[in-house]
Design a protein around this motif. Sequence first.
Motif, short mmCIF file in Angstrom:
data_model
loop_
_atom_site.label_atom_id
_atom_site.label_comp_id
_atom_site.label_asym_id
_atom_site.label_seq_id
_atom_site.Cartn_x
_atom_site.Cartn_y
_atom_site.Cartn_z
N THR A 140 19.33 24.69 -62.83
CA THR A 140 18.32 23.78 -63.38
C THR A 140 17.72 24.31 -64.68
O THR A 140 18.40 24.33 -65.69
N LEU A 141 16.49 24.76 -64.66
CA LEU A 141 15.79 25.12 -65.90
C LEU A 141 16.17 26.49 -66.44
O LEU A 141 15.70 26.90 -67.50
N SER A 142 17.04 27.20 -65.71
CA SER A 142 17.63 28.46 -66.23
C SER A 142 19.10 28.26 -66.58
O SER A 142 19.91 29.19 -66.50
N PHE A 143 19.44 27.03 -66.96
CA PHE A 143 20.83 26.73 -67.33
C PHE A 143 20.88 26.10 -68.72
O PHE A 143 20.08 25.23 -69.05
N GLN A 144 21.81 26.59 -69.53
CA GLN A 144 22.17 25.96 -70.79
C GLN A 144 23.69 25.87 -70.84
O GLN A 144 24.38 26.81 -70.43
N PRO A 145 24.24 24.74 -71.27
CA PRO A 145 25.71 24.58 -71.28
C PRO A 145 26.40 25.73 -72.01
O PRO A 145 25.96 26.17 -73.08
N GLY A 146 27.44 26.24 -71.38
CA GLY A 146 28.24 27.30 -71.98
C GLY A 146 27.80 28.70 -71.65
O GLY A 146 28.48 29.66 -72.04
N GLN A 147 26.68 28.86 -70.95
CA GLN A 147 26.23 30.22 -70.65
C GLN A 147 27.12 30.88 -69.61
O GLN A 147 27.82 30.22 -68.84
N ALA A 148 27.09 32.20 -69.57
CA ALA A 148 27.88 32.96 -68.61
C ALA A 148 27.48 32.61 -67.19
O ALA A 148 26.31 32.30 -66.91
N ARG A 149 28.44 32.63 -66.28
CA ARG A 149 28.18 32.34 -64.88
C ARG A 149 27.83 33.63 -64.14
O ARG A 149 28.47 34.67 -64.34
N PHE A 150 26.83 33.54 -63.28
CA PHE A 150 26.32 34.71 -62.57
C PHE A 150 26.55 34.58 -61.07
O PHE A 150 26.32 33.51 -60.49
N GLY A 151 26.97 35.67 -60.46
CA GLY A 151 26.97 35.81 -59.02
C GLY A 151 25.71 36.51 -58.56
O GLY A 151 24.79 36.78 -59.35
N VAL A 152 25.66 36.84 -57.28
CA VAL A 152 24.48 37.47 -56.71
C VAL A 152 24.13 38.76 -57.45
O VAL A 152 22.96 39.04 -57.75
N GLU A 153 25.15 39.56 -57.77
CA GLU A 153 24.89 40.85 -58.38
C GLU A 153 24.20 40.70 -59.74
O GLU A 153 23.23 41.41 -60.04
N GLU A 154 24.72 39.78 -60.57
CA GLU A 154 24.13 39.57 -61.89
C GLU A 154 22.75 38.94 -61.78
O GLU A 154 21.83 39.28 -62.55
N MET A 155 22.59 37.99 -60.86
CA MET A 155 21.28 37.37 -60.65
C MET A 155 20.24 38.42 -60.27
O MET A 155 19.13 38.43 -60.79
N ALA A 156 20.62 39.30 -59.36
CA ALA A 156 19.69 40.36 -58.93
C ALA A 156 19.31 41.25 -60.11
O ALA A 156 18.14 41.62 -60.27
N GLY A 157 20.29 41.58 -60.95
CA GLY A 157 19.98 42.42 -62.11
C GLY A 157 19.03 41.74 -63.07
O GLY A 157 18.07 42.35 -63.56
N THR A 158 19.25 40.46 -63.33
CA THR A 158 18.38 39.72 -64.25
C THR A 158 16.96 39.62 -63.70
O THR A 158 15.98 39.86 -64.42
N LEU A 159 16.82 39.26 -62.43
CA LEU A 159 15.48 39.08 -61.87
C LEU A 159 14.76 40.41 -61.70
O LEU A 159 13.52 40.46 -61.81
N ALA A 160 15.49 41.49 -61.44
CA ALA A 160 14.84 42.80 -61.42
C ALA A 160 14.30 43.16 -62.79
O ALA A 160 13.18 43.68 -62.92
N ARG A 161 15.08 42.85 -63.83
CA ARG A 161 14.60 43.11 -65.19
C ARG A 161 13.43 42.21 -65.56
O ARG A 161 12.51 42.63 -66.28
N LEU A 162 13.46 40.98 -65.09
CA LEU A 162 12.33 40.09 -65.34
C LEU A 162 11.04 40.71 -64.78
O LEU A 162 10.00 40.72 -65.47
N MET A 163 11.11 41.22 -63.57
CA MET A 163 9.91 41.75 -62.93
C MET A 163 9.46 43.07 -63.56
O MET A 163 8.24 43.29 -63.72
N THR A 164 10.40 43.92 -63.91
CA THR A 164 10.03 45.26 -64.36
C THR A 164 9.92 45.36 -65.88
O THR A 164 8.88 45.78 -66.41
N GLU A 165 10.95 44.97 -66.60
CA GLU A 165 10.98 45.16 -68.05
C GLU A 165 10.19 44.08 -68.79
O GLU A 165 9.52 44.37 -69.78
N VAL A 166 10.27 42.83 -68.32
CA VAL A 166 9.59 41.74 -69.00
C VAL A 166 8.13 41.65 -68.57
O VAL A 166 7.21 41.61 -69.41
N LEU A 167 7.89 41.62 -67.26
CA LEU A 167 6.53 41.42 -66.75
C LEU A 167 5.80 42.73 -66.48
O LEU A 167 4.59 42.73 -66.26
N GLY A 168 6.51 43.84 -66.45
CA GLY A 168 5.87 45.14 -66.40
C GLY A 168 5.35 45.58 -65.05
O GLY A 168 4.47 46.45 -64.97
N TYR A 169 5.91 45.06 -63.98
CA TYR A 169 5.47 45.48 -62.64
C TYR A 169 6.21 46.75 -62.23
O TYR A 169 7.44 46.79 -62.18
#
Length: 383
Positions: A140-169
């Motif tokens: 949905t809102l995290s999709f743009q046509p042509g972007q790389a496809r993610f499995g569980v492993e990549e999703m987990a990496g992105t969301l971990a970085r969102l929480m730690t590197e982006v939001l600073g928790y």
Amino acid sequence: MSTPVPFTLSVPDSALADLRARLALTRFPDQVFEPWEMGSDLGFMQRLTAYWRDGFDWRAAEARLNALPQFRVRLDGFDQHFIRVEGQGPSPVPLLLVHGWPGSVLEFLDIIPRLTDPGRFGGDPADAVTVIAPSLPGYTLSFQPGQARFGVEEMAGTLARLMTEVLGYDRFAAQGGDWGSFVTSRIAYEHPDRMIGLHLNMVPIRRDPTLAETATAEERAYAEALTVFLKEETGYQWIQGTRPLTLAYGLTDSPAGLAAWIIEKFQRWADCGGDPLSVFSMDQLLANVSLYWFTGSIGSSFHPYHARMHRPWPIPDGGPITVPTGYAAFPTEIVRPPRSLAARTYRDIRRWTVMERGGHFAAMEQPEALAREILAFLRPLRA
């Protein structure tokens, strides 16, 4: 690292007009079986399509989502969308709240205020959490046509970085169901030092082909139920996991086809006695389907199934996951392993609660009960 920017969803009027025009031209199949016996019921789909065309108010659904603080941040090559609502309490714990398929962040509209402001609902403000609810990468809102496809492993990496590197928790808790349970479990496996606690409403464990040799009666009952599920309920997994693009043509082009594909899962997996409208409103169902439709993301949303079928199990070697874990066992969840099997992977189960009502879409079906359970699990884990 990019800085999050506020986001407001605004679907163009032209997209709404296009949707109505397509719905007006819907061609329906015939039906010779009992309602829902072979898939989405014809009578239900005719009523739903007519309401979607002439009665459903997308702008109201859009406004309800936009009432929450939303952001996008450039991360791992795409624009990651997330909701972030501050907890209304003395020391709110950050909680990563992750949806699955065929859901979206719209599942969380009723549970978020119960988590972030429990005092408003008769609870203790000291239990408040700050909710970060991302749209899964590629959804949905995290999709743009042509972007790389993610499995569980990549999703987990992105969301971990969102929480730690982006939001600073430095540390945070996580909660998930469906793919959200896989993603949060993978984060717990990879970053146990970052995790305060892990709460699930679906437990993702590997099927053990040797189980019958030593199984208890409860474990045998689970194995039998799992066998039925794998035979009768996983056709969608095979097509989404092997030929996702072929299916995506039809569902990206036909709104009625998309609705039939998605809503059948709400009918099959919810605790609704066979009638989805006994639990969900037509507006709730259509808001979720519409979000997939307007973003054109259904094909991308299939990718975790393809990755799952062509990769090793996403929790390597079955764990162990050592983060304190809680589980809410809803009665019509699609798979419900006994605690003895879950404990082989989740080594520190602190809370295991059998819920009275509810199914796969627990945050939508039973937001009050699930929120209460999540907060009770986190209470003793607060520093």
